[in-house]
Design an enzyme around this catalytic site. Structure first.
Site, short mmCIF file in Angstrom:
data_model
loop_
_atom_site.label_atom_id
_atom_site.label_comp_id
_atom_site.label_asym_id
_atom_site.label_seq_id
_atom_site.Cartn_x
_atom_site.Cartn_y
_atom_site.Cartn_z
N SER A 67 0.82 -1.21 0.00
CA SER A 67 0.00 0.00 0.00
C SER A 67 0.85 1.25 0.00
CB SER A 67 -0.88 -0.01 1.26
OG SER A 67 -1.50 1.24 1.43
N LYS A 72 1.82 -3.46 6.49
CA LYS A 72 2.09 -3.65 5.06
C LYS A 72 3.59 -3.55 4.79
CE LYS A 72 -1.69 -4.81 3.39
NZ LYS A 72 -1.88 -5.98 2.54
N TYR A 132 -1.86 -0.12 10.28
CA TYR A 132 -2.12 -0.75 8.98
C TYR A 132 -0.91 -0.59 8.05
CZ TYR A 132 -3.63 -1.11 4.17
OH TYR A 132 -3.68 -1.43 2.83
C1 UD1 Z 1 -6.57 5.02 1.48
C2 UD1 Z 1 -6.84 3.86 2.41
C3 UD1 Z 1 -5.59 3.18 2.80
C4 UD1 Z 1 -4.69 2.93 1.64
C5 UD1 Z 1 -4.40 4.23 0.95
C6 UD1 Z 1 -3.52 4.01 -0.22
C7 UD1 Z 1 -8.61 3.77 4.11
C8 UD1 Z 1 -9.30 4.49 5.22
N1 UD1 Z 1 -7.54 4.37 3.56
O1 UD1 Z 1 -6.14 6.11 2.22
O2 UD1 Z 1 -5.90 1.94 3.36
O3 UD1 Z 1 -3.51 2.36 2.05
O4 UD1 Z 1 -5.63 4.74 0.50
O5 UD1 Z 1 -3.04 5.23 -0.64
O6 UD1 Z 1 -9.03 2.72 3.73
N2 UD1 Z 1 -12.09 12.16 2.42
C9 UD1 Z 1 -13.04 13.14 2.57
N3 UD1 Z 1 -14.30 12.78 2.96
C10 UD1 Z 1 -14.64 11.50 3.22
C11 UD1 Z 1 -13.66 10.50 3.06
C12 UD1 Z 1 -12.38 10.84 2.65
O7 UD1 Z 1 -12.77 14.32 2.36
O8 UD1 Z 1 -15.79 11.25 3.57
C13 UD1 Z 1 -10.75 12.53 1.92
C14 UD1 Z 1 -9.62 12.13 2.83
O9 UD1 Z 1 -9.31 13.18 3.72
C15 UD1 Z 1 -8.50 11.91 1.81
C16 UD1 Z 1 -9.23 11.44 0.56
O10 UD1 Z 1 -10.57 11.83 0.72
O11 UD1 Z 1 -7.88 13.11 1.54
C17 UD1 Z 1 -9.15 9.96 0.35
O12 UD1 Z 1 -9.51 9.32 1.56
P1 UD1 Z 1 -9.70 7.75 1.67
O13 UD1 Z 1 -10.54 7.25 0.57
O14 UD1 Z 1 -10.12 7.43 3.08
O15 UD1 Z 1 -8.25 7.18 1.40
P2 UD1 Z 1 -6.85 7.51 2.09
O16 UD1 Z 1 -7.03 7.98 3.46
O17 UD1 Z 1 -6.09 8.35 1.15
#
Ligand code: UD1
Length: 321
Positions: free
Chosen positions: A117, A145, A141
């Site tokens: 990851s 990895k 996590y």
């Molecule tokens: C995700 C995964 C992680 C993986 C990584 C690989 C999770 C929680 N995270 O991280 O396992 O290793 O990708 O790069 O499974 N966001 C919002 N609103 C929301 C949800 C998210 O603004 O409701 C934003 C977050 O702040 C972030 C982006 O969207 O900036 C992506 O978030 P998310 O999909 O949770 O992924 P990551 O945290 O980047």
């Protein structure tokens, strides 16, 4: 001869199964079905319900099915949960890799593609991370990895094992309506879930040092990601190197606000989002350099964010209607 796909009933694993079959390979799925779904596994693919930490049974499955290589995806993957239950994550993810490597050695299986990851990078503070960028995971996590990578690298140096670690960036999309992401941990499923509940999707912070103030990520379509596993498997067959790590992303940064716009278009819903506070531990920007995968794996992502989110929405609708 067949490939063993651990976690093959999961969201990403089921796409890997489909691509391996498409490449003309026989596959066997090993999955404890804790989050995987048996219905994701095609009827003609044997599904063995087993915990990866059951070393003797895993070795037996390998011998009985003449396994020639393993794609290892069976793991826990929710960052927040890993902070609350670190021992469980170490047990499942690190214990899982040790058990798998032990079983592979016992059964004389020498090829491995490992699901790692971009979480191994933590908050890099550079625009693009390459495979040599420092590893500073910020959650249990990400730590598990990274330790998995170290275990595999050490075993490859010590034995006949050849292995590739693929560092996935942010995975979105579905190859088919039945193969969508059913977990609601990541941005795109969280947007869909909010829309389903007639509430406003949340943006976690708009005061980051980025162009529009929201976090930037490297979103990759699961169909492209699964294709990278086929290329990694082919690389193992042809390369003289024991072990290699590849970033698997598009190398293109997309902000949360931009993703909201993509989601409006894909869902055809003119929703408003709500900006809330930052989520602790989110790096402002995490985007991969993916030239190594282009050059060595001869792999390149084809799908853009519109296609990813549209396919994810179709699968979401099919699962929730
Ligand atoms: C995700 C995964 C992680 C993986 C990584 C690989 C999770 C929680 N995270 O991280 O396992 O290793 O990708 O790069 O499974 N966001 C919002 N609103 C929301 C949800 C998210 O603004 O409701 C934003 C977050 O702040 C972030 C982006 O969207 O900036 C992506 O978030 P998310 O999909 O949770 O992924 P990551 O945290 O980047």
């Amino acid at each position: 001869m067949a490939w063993l796909i651990t976690g093959g009933a999961g969201y990403i694993g089921s796409h890997v199964v489909s691509d391996f079959q498409g490449a003309g390979l026989s596959v066997v799925v090993l999955d404890d079905l804790s989050s995987g779904l048996a219905k994701r596994v095609p009827k003609d693919v044997p599904l063995v319900k087993l915990d990866i930490r059951n070393t003797d049974e895993v070795a037996k499955v390998m011998r009985e099915n003449s396994i020639q290589g393993v794609v290892h995806l069976a793991a826990k993957k929710a960052v927040g949960e890993s902070v609350e239950q670190p021992l469980m994550y170490y047990d499942q993810n690190v214990g899982g890799v040790i058990s798998l490597l032990t079983a592979m050695a016992e059964a004389n299986v020498y090829n491995l593609v490992y699901s790692s990851s971009a979480a191994v990078y933590g908050s890099p503070g550079v625009a693009h991370v390459n495979e040599a960028s420092p590893n500073r995971p910020e959650s249990p996590y990400g730590e598990t990895k990274l330790i998995g990578e170290w275990l595999i690298k050490a075993q490859a140096a010590a034995t006949e094992l050849k292995a590739v670690s693929l560092r996935y960036f942010n995975v979105v999309g579905a190859g088919d309506e039945t193969l969508g992401d059913t977990s609601v941990n990541n941005l795109v499923p969280l947007i869909f879930s909010a829309l389903e509940n007639a509430s406003a999707p949340k943006v976690f912070g708009d005061d980051y040092p980025t162009a529009d103030g929201t976090c930037i990520r490297d979103y990759i379509d699961v169909r492209d990601l699964s294709g990278a596993h086929v290329r990694a498997m082919q690389w193992l067959e042809n390369s003289a190197t024991d072990y290699e790590v590849f970033n698997v992303g598009r190398g293109v940064g997309v902000s949360v606000k931009e993703m909201m716009q993509v989601a409006r278009k894909a869902t055809n819903i003119e929703f408003e989002y709500e900006v809330v506070g930052r989520r602790p531990g989110d790096p402002a920007q995490l985007v991969g350099q993916v030239e190594n995968a282009h050059r060595d794996l001869k792999w390149q992502a084809k799908f853009g964010v519109d296609e990813m989110v549209t396919s994810a929405w179709q699968a979401w609708r099919a699962a929730h209607d």
